[in-house]
Design a protein around this motif. Structure first.
Motif, PDB file in Angstrom:
ATOM      1  N   LEU A 136      52.624 -29.355 -19.821  1.00 21.85           N
ATOM      2  CA  LEU A 136      52.201 -27.653 -20.157  1.00 21.85           C
ATOM      3  C   LEU A 136      51.046 -27.289 -19.312  1.00 21.85           C
ATOM      4  CD1 LEU A 136      53.396 -25.016 -21.287  1.00 21.85           C
ATOM      5  CD2 LEU A 136      51.954 -25.639 -23.291  1.00 21.85           C
ATOM      6  N   PHE A 137      50.014 -28.042 -19.467  1.00 21.32           N
ATOM      7  CA  PHE A 137      48.759 -27.740 -18.465  1.00 21.32           C
ATOM      8  C   PHE A 137      49.163 -27.645 -17.125  1.00 21.32           C
ATOM      9  CE2 PHE A 137      44.775 -28.947 -16.620  1.00 21.32           C
ATOM     10  CZ  PHE A 137      43.861 -28.215 -17.016  1.00 21.32           C
ATOM     11  N   LYS A 158      40.065 -31.379 -19.590  1.00 17.90           N
ATOM     12  CA  LYS A 158      40.364 -30.745 -18.160  1.00 17.90           C
ATOM     13  C   LYS A 158      40.303 -29.261 -18.258  1.00 17.90           C
ATOM     14  CE  LYS A 158      42.017 -35.051 -17.305  1.00 17.90           C
ATOM     15  NZ  LYS A 158      42.312 -36.223 -18.148  1.00 17.90           N
ATOM     16  N   LEU A 159      39.488 -28.478 -17.420  1.00 16.99           N
ATOM     17  CA  LEU A 159      39.425 -27.204 -17.437  1.00 16.99           C
ATOM     18  C   LEU A 159      39.913 -26.715 -16.138  1.00 16.99           C
ATOM     19  CD1 LEU A 159      35.923 -26.557 -19.015  1.00 16.99           C
ATOM     20  CD2 LEU A 159      38.218 -25.741 -19.990  1.00 16.99           C
ATOM     21  N   SER A 173      41.984 -25.481 -21.452  1.00 14.84           N
ATOM     22  CA  SER A 173      41.522 -26.766 -21.629  1.00 14.84           C
ATOM     23  C   SER A 173      42.571 -27.608 -22.074  1.00 14.84           C
ATOM     24  CB  SER A 173      40.236 -26.880 -22.675  1.00 14.84           C
ATOM     25  OG  SER A 173      39.820 -28.009 -22.986  1.00 14.84           O
ATOM     26  N   ASP A 174      42.692 -28.836 -21.520  1.00 12.43           N
ATOM     27  CA  ASP A 174      43.534 -29.939 -22.222  1.00 12.43           C
ATOM     28  C   ASP A 174      42.842 -31.182 -22.753  1.00 12.43           C
ATOM     29  OD1 ASP A 174      45.884 -31.500 -22.412  1.00 12.43           O
ATOM     30  OD2 ASP A 174      46.054 -32.188 -20.568  1.00 12.43           O
ATOM     31  N   THR A 175      43.161 -31.361 -23.916  1.00 11.98           N
ATOM     32  CA  THR A 175      42.614 -32.304 -24.733  1.00 11.98           C
ATOM     33  C   THR A 175      43.320 -33.644 -25.164  1.00 11.98           C
ATOM     34  OG1 THR A 175      43.068 -31.047 -26.841  1.00 11.98           O
ATOM     35  CG2 THR A 175      41.168 -30.437 -25.606  1.00 11.98           C
ATOM     36  N   GLU A 195      34.526 -30.788 -28.710  1.00 14.30           N
ATOM     37  CA  GLU A 195      33.677 -29.583 -28.690  1.00 14.30           C
ATOM     38  C   GLU A 195      34.295 -28.501 -27.971  1.00 14.30           C
ATOM     39  OE1 GLU A 195      29.805 -30.405 -27.369  1.00 14.30           O
ATOM     40  OE2 GLU A 195      29.010 -31.100 -29.276  1.00 14.30           O
ATOM     41  N   GLU A 196      35.162 -28.867 -26.914  1.00 14.81           N
ATOM     42  CA  GLU A 196      35.892 -27.629 -26.088  1.00 14.81           C
ATOM     43  C   GLU A 196      36.883 -27.136 -26.966  1.00 14.81           C
ATOM     44  OE1 GLU A 196      35.451 -26.677 -23.261  1.00 14.81           O
ATOM     45  OE2 GLU A 196      33.892 -28.304 -22.557  1.00 14.81           O
ATOM     46  N   VAL A 197      37.372 -27.773 -27.922  1.00 16.01           N
ATOM     47  CA  VAL A 197      38.312 -27.191 -29.000  1.00 16.01           C
ATOM     48  C   VAL A 197      37.556 -26.138 -29.948  1.00 16.01           C
ATOM     49  CG1 VAL A 197      39.887 -27.485 -30.779  1.00 16.01           C
ATOM     50  CG2 VAL A 197      39.783 -28.985 -28.877  1.00 16.01           C
ATOM     51  N   ALA A 198      36.216 -26.598 -30.306  1.00 14.96           N
ATOM     52  CA  ALA A 198      35.528 -25.805 -31.110  1.00 14.96           C
ATOM     53  C   ALA A 198      34.919 -24.782 -30.340  1.00 14.96           C
ATOM     54  CB  ALA A 198      34.334 -26.641 -31.743  1.00 14.96           C
TER      55      ALA A 198
END
Length: 347
Positions: A136-137, A158-159, A173-175, A195-198
């Motif tokens: 999807l990303f 990844k951003l 952002s893919d996590t 932290e990208e999720v937060a």
């Protein structure tokens, strides 16, 4: 032999002594998979830290080289000395890895501060492993991130920037994928990544619509989000892989009004079906840098200003009044604010 739960150090030692094969528990297997997929320096640091923190309490009595040898009361055999030496070496390595990850966290914080100086919100993809997040990303961003049916194919965030229907730009952002009973050491070790999720304004919870364990997987993802204190964030449920469903089930998931009623959007990251509805939902969920309407009058010789309007706003109408161009537009408040001198008086 593989056990689908964690084994205590004593259980692991006794089983290895009784069985003529290697014994793995759930955490060991997950760590082995992570180690195979770690590509970047950051990913390797995080995996090694989790492995060492798992290994440290399990060193006691591991193999003949560490067996307790020698003397009576008050003496220390060579096996015990080696065990203590190994523990100290591992603890020093753990401290070194934590320092390295603290450095990574500081760099990420600086990068986020630079991004925050320009109002570009972040949207994070989260979900159970193998739900199709990376596919999807790639569809949304045009990137070529590794997409694989293997578990935990993505370990590093990844951003990429994407443009929404409102012409706003956001960072996607893919996590790392979540899993049932995700070991606590992994949540701790991968905190720099998570932290990208937060920091994200909106979460896209990608779910496998074709999975028979969909509700259980949803519960496990929400459990990890709770550990990260992210359950209160705006969240869009994305039901992926609808291309694997039968016609009747797909029609049910895509029925008119279902999105408003359930908050779920059915998509296929493989075929692109449902992509437009997903982008609109992201647009509606974002509250920072809202879209506003404006009536602008721009001199025709201001080519750079007109180009910025065309690139970053939706132009509803355009009229020419002498050497001026009158534009009725809608666009991000940050961009409209930079063009305030061209706005109609009274707006």
């Amino acid at each position: 032999m593989l056990f689908d739960h964690d084994l205590t150090p004593t259980q692991l030692r006794n089983l290895e002594a009784a069985l003529p094969c290697r014994v793995l528990d759930r955490t060991q297997l997950i760590l082995d998979i992570f180690a195979r997929h770690a590509r970047t320096r950051e990913g390797q640091l995080q995996v090694e830290l989790a492995q060492l923190e798992y290994m440290l309490p399990r060193l006691t009595g591991k193999g003949k080289a560490m067996s307790q040898l020698g003397g009576g009361i008050g003496t220390r055999g060579p096996g015990e000395t080696k065990l203590e030496t190994d523990r100290r070496q591992i603890q020093r390595r753990i401290d070194h890895l934590k320092e390295g990850l603290d450095s990574v966290r500081r760099v990420r914080k600086q990068q986020r501060q630079r991004r925050e100086s320009v109002p570009v919100p972040t949207v994070a993809l989260v979900g159970y492993t193998n739900a199709g997040k990376s596919t999807l990303f790639n569809l949304l961003t045009g990137a070529q991130v590794l997409q694989s049916s293997r578990m935990f194919a993505t370990l590093d965030p990844k951003l990429r920037a994407i443009e929404l229907p409102s012409r706003r730009r956001v960072l996607l952002s893919d996590t790392v994928g979540f899993i049932r009973n995700l070991p606590h050491t992994l949540v701790t070790s991968f905190r720099a990544t998570l932290e990208e999720v937060a920091q994200a304004e909106v979460l896209l919870h990608v779910r496998d619509a074709a999975s028979t364990y969909g509700e259980e997987q949803k519960t496990q993802v929400e459990k990890v989000l709770g550990e990260l204190e992210c359950l209160g964030k705006p969240r869009i449920e994305v039901l992926n892989k609808i291309d694997l469903l039968g016609a009747q089930e797909r029609e049910r998931l895509q029925a008119p009004g279902r999105v408003e009623a359930s908050g779920e959007i059915a998509v296929s990251a493989r075929t692109g079906e449902g992509l437009e509805a997903l982008l609109k939902a992201i647009d509606q969920a974002l509250h920072s840098d809202p879209v506003i309407d404006a009536d602008l009058r721009v001199p025709q010789h201001e080519g750079a200003v007109l180009a910025a309007i065309e690139a970053g706003m939706i132009v509803h109408s355009r009229e020419y009044e002498g050497n001026l161009v009158r534009l009725v537009v809608s666009g991000p408040a940050s961009l409209v604010g930079r063009l305030r001198k061209y706005r109609q008086r009274g707006e």
